[in-house]
Design a protein around this motif. Structure first.
Motif, mmCIF file in Angstrom:
data_model
loop_
_atom_site.group_PDB
_atom_site.id
_atom_site.type_symbol
_atom_site.label_atom_id
_atom_site.label_comp_id
_atom_site.label_asym_id
_atom_site.label_seq_id
_atom_site.Cartn_x
_atom_site.Cartn_y
_atom_site.Cartn_z
ATOM 1 N N ILE A 95 0.844 -1.196 0.000
ATOM 2 C CA ILE A 95 0.000 0.000 0.000
ATOM 3 C C ILE A 95 0.882 1.250 0.000
ATOM 4 O O ILE A 95 0.649 2.208 -0.746
ATOM 5 C CB ILE A 95 -0.934 0.015 1.228
ATOM 6 C CG1 ILE A 95 -2.042 -1.041 1.088
ATOM 7 C CG2 ILE A 95 -1.570 1.412 1.407
ATOM 8 C CD1 ILE A 95 -3.077 -0.748 0.024
ATOM 9 N N PHE A 141 1.278 4.202 -2.963
ATOM 10 C CA PHE A 141 1.118 5.641 -2.749
ATOM 11 C C PHE A 141 2.382 6.412 -3.133
ATOM 12 O O PHE A 141 2.300 7.529 -3.638
ATOM 13 C CB PHE A 141 0.722 5.933 -1.296
ATOM 14 C CG PHE A 141 -0.738 5.730 -1.015
ATOM 15 C CD1 PHE A 141 -1.697 6.517 -1.656
ATOM 16 C CD2 PHE A 141 -1.170 4.764 -0.133
ATOM 17 C CE1 PHE A 141 -3.055 6.339 -1.421
ATOM 18 C CE2 PHE A 141 -2.524 4.574 0.113
ATOM 19 C CZ PHE A 141 -3.464 5.360 -0.528
ATOM 20 N N LYS A 179 -6.061 10.851 -8.919
ATOM 21 C CA LYS A 179 -7.143 10.899 -7.939
ATOM 22 C C LYS A 179 -7.917 9.592 -7.909
ATOM 23 O O LYS A 179 -8.276 9.090 -6.848
ATOM 24 C CB LYS A 179 -8.089 12.064 -8.247
ATOM 25 C CG LYS A 179 -7.489 13.427 -7.948
ATOM 26 C CD LYS A 179 -8.491 14.535 -8.200
ATOM 27 C CE LYS A 179 -7.878 15.890 -7.882
ATOM 28 N NZ LYS A 179 -8.832 17.001 -8.151
ATOM 29 N N VAL A 181 -5.803 6.788 -6.328
ATOM 30 C CA VAL A 181 -5.747 6.981 -4.876
ATOM 31 C C VAL A 181 -7.056 6.513 -4.244
ATOM 32 O O VAL A 181 -7.061 5.822 -3.221
ATOM 33 C CB VAL A 181 -5.488 8.464 -4.521
ATOM 34 C CG1 VAL A 181 -5.742 8.721 -3.037
ATOM 35 C CG2 VAL A 181 -4.059 8.853 -4.873
ATOM 36 N N GLN A 182 -8.155 6.901 -4.877
ATOM 37 C CA GLN A 182 -9.467 6.474 -4.390
ATOM 38 C C GLN A 182 -9.580 4.952 -4.414
ATOM 39 O O GLN A 182 -10.058 4.323 -3.461
ATOM 40 C CB GLN A 182 -10.560 7.106 -5.265
ATOM 41 C CG GLN A 182 -11.979 6.767 -4.855
ATOM 42 C CD GLN A 182 -12.994 7.255 -5.860
ATOM 43 O OE1 GLN A 182 -12.826 7.087 -7.067
ATOM 44 N NE2 GLN A 182 -14.060 7.871 -5.383
ATOM 45 N N THR A 221 -7.169 2.657 -4.333
ATOM 46 C CA THR A 221 -6.305 2.042 -3.327
ATOM 47 C C THR A 221 -6.866 2.248 -1.924
ATOM 48 O O THR A 221 -6.794 1.346 -1.075
ATOM 49 C CB THR A 221 -4.880 2.632 -3.414
ATOM 50 O OG1 THR A 221 -4.406 2.524 -4.757
ATOM 51 C CG2 THR A 221 -3.924 1.907 -2.495
ATOM 52 N N SER A 222 -7.442 3.419 -1.677
ATOM 53 C CA SER A 222 -8.027 3.713 -0.367
ATOM 54 C C SER A 222 -9.219 2.797 -0.084
ATOM 55 O O SER A 222 -9.386 2.313 1.043
ATOM 56 C CB SER A 222 -8.467 5.181 -0.295
ATOM 57 O OG SER A 222 -7.371 6.042 -0.492
ATOM 58 N N ILE A 223 -10.045 2.563 -1.098
ATOM 59 C CA ILE A 223 -11.195 1.660 -0.939
ATOM 60 C C ILE A 223 -10.712 0.249 -0.644
ATOM 61 O O ILE A 223 -11.253 -0.447 0.225
ATOM 62 C CB ILE A 223 -12.073 1.672 -2.206
ATOM 63 C CG1 ILE A 223 -12.777 3.030 -2.348
ATOM 64 C CG2 ILE A 223 -13.114 0.556 -2.168
ATOM 65 C CD1 ILE A 223 -13.519 3.201 -3.651
ATOM 66 N N LEU A 248 -7.905 -0.575 0.748
ATOM 67 C CA LEU A 248 -7.361 -0.559 2.106
ATOM 68 C C LEU A 248 -8.474 -0.623 3.145
ATOM 69 O O LEU A 248 -8.399 -1.373 4.119
ATOM 70 C CB LEU A 248 -6.513 0.702 2.308
ATOM 71 C CG LEU A 248 -5.922 0.920 3.707
ATOM 72 C CD1 LEU A 248 -4.998 -0.246 4.080
ATOM 73 C CD2 LEU A 248 -5.155 2.234 3.760
ATOM 74 N N PHE A 249 -9.528 0.160 2.928
ATOM 75 C CA PHE A 249 -10.663 0.172 3.853
ATOM 76 C C PHE A 249 -11.321 -1.209 3.923
ATOM 77 O O PHE A 249 -11.647 -1.704 5.008
ATOM 78 C CB PHE A 249 -11.682 1.221 3.413
ATOM 79 C CG PHE A 249 -12.914 1.264 4.275
ATOM 80 C CD1 PHE A 249 -12.885 1.871 5.522
ATOM 81 C CD2 PHE A 249 -14.109 0.695 3.839
ATOM 82 C CE1 PHE A 249 -14.022 1.905 6.331
ATOM 83 C CE2 PHE A 249 -15.243 0.726 4.634
ATOM 84 C CZ PHE A 249 -15.194 1.331 5.882
#
Length: 367
Positions: free
Chosen positions: A137, A141, A164, A167-168, A170-172, A174-175
């Motif tokens: 992760i 980033f 953007k 990033v969105q 990868t963040s999803i 990760l969540f």
């Protein structure tokens, strides 16, 4: 229907859909074949992982296959990492050296077989796999930060900026993985109902996240216009040439800046919506490296902002022109080189506290 039966039914549906998406990505036509293939492999690995929910009895009788299923989770993030790189860079290629990313998988496949699945060995595997997940992760980033820097220094069309969205994405991911991490800690409490609930959440999350990624990729292909992988942030050029390039702008650089500003004003190359630093360098007869250094280092602006400033100033001159009051704001933004209303409004806000419509009204009402 019991909770376990419900879990088995849902997991069968999820695996079927993941396999369907994987097959679809492998066969769909498009200009991002490599990205589709990598994402297809990622979905396949997730499907293999989830299959344990309804193949548990069969897998327990085939130790080598079950070990592959368990340890294949160590391939998920490396594949996703390469997928991100393939989206960012048009000339991305997998090399023989990239096989190093499979070593952890190979090691733990052998390790679990040799240790006969002792509790201690399996715990070590779980801890290392979680550490690996978060390390990738971080790597993703870092790669995205570099991609954004290169993009802003060389390109002007924000509609092709993958940053953007990735990033969105990868963040999803990760969540969604936080539920998996929760499962890891809750397994020590022996709370069967809570573990079953988390398992349901995990597989539904896998379905929703994967479906979102696939649909986003297919319906917004402009997100997949990458940049050249061999591009380097200008800061690295500056560090390499500190003996040649000083922080003070020399008279020679002043002359070049004046020449550049004159060219921008007279020739208006910024009206090209797909203008890149390479195109501008050819037009003004500078080398790309020379022009990039001049704008990003000596002028102190990203190429992205440098060009958009000229576009906004051009738009402002049209907006306050009485003879052009019938031209709509939408027509103006396309006329000056922007590709969308959102990117135009974002750039306009940097130069005026008013919206383009308010700006026009203020100037025209005073005449």
């Amino acid at each position: 229907m019991t909770e376990i039966q419900l879990l088995n039914s849902i997991s069968r549906i999820v695996v079927f859909l993941l396999l369907f998406f994987s097959f679809f990505l492998l066969t769909v036509r498009g200009n991002k074949k490599k990205s589709n293939q990598l994402f297809s492999v990622f979905l396949l690995l997730v499907a293999i992982d989830i299959s344990a929910f309804f193949l548990n009895d069969w897998l327990s009788k085939h130790l080598f296959i079950e070990t592959f299923r368990i340890t294949s989770s160590l391939l998920q993030m490396p594949v996703f990492y390469f997928y991100v790189l393939s989206v960012c860079y048009t000339n991305f290629k997998l090399r023989i050296n990239d096989l190093i990313h499979t070593l952890l998988f190979i090691f733990f496949y052998s390790f679990l077989i040799a240790s006969d699945y002792s509790k201690k060995a399996f715990l070590v595997f779980q801890i290392i796999s979680e550490i690996q997940y978060f390390l990738y992760i971080i790597l993703i980033f870092i790669a995205l930060k570099k991609y954004k820097k290169i993009y802003l220094e060389n390109y002007t069309n924000p509609e092709h900026l993958n940053y953007k969205w990735l990033v969105q994405m990868t963040s999803i991911l990760l969540f969604a993985h936080l539920f998996v991490l929760s499962k890891f800690f809750i397994q020590f409490t022996n709370n069967i109902n809570l573990i079953l609930l988390l398992n349901v959440i995990v597989i539904i999350s896998a379905l929703l996240v994967s479906s979102y990624f696939v649909l986003k990729a297919l319906h917004q292909p402009q997100l997949f216009s990458g940049i050249e992988q061999n591009n380097t942030p200008i800061s690295k050029y500056i560090k390499k040439e500190t003996k040649i390039i000083t922080s003070e702008i020399t008279s020679e650089n002043n002359e070049k800046i004046k020449l550049l500003e004159q060219f921008m004003t007279e020739k208006e190359p910024f009206l090209d919506p797909d203008l890149t630093i390479q195109k501008l360098a050819l037009q003004i007869d500078f080398s790309q490296k020379e022009l990039s250094t001049l704008i990003n280092h000596h002028i102190g602006k990203h190429f992205f902002d440098f060009i958009n400033e000229y576009r906004v100033l051009k738009a402002m001159s049209i907006l306050k022109n009485q003879s052009q009051k019938d031209i709509t704001v939408l027509e103006i933004l396309y006329q000056v080189g922007f590709n969308s209303k959102s990117s135009f409004n974002t750039a306009f806000k940097k130069h005026s506290p008013m919206t383009p419509i308010e700006y026009r009204k203020q100037f025209l009402s005073n005449k």
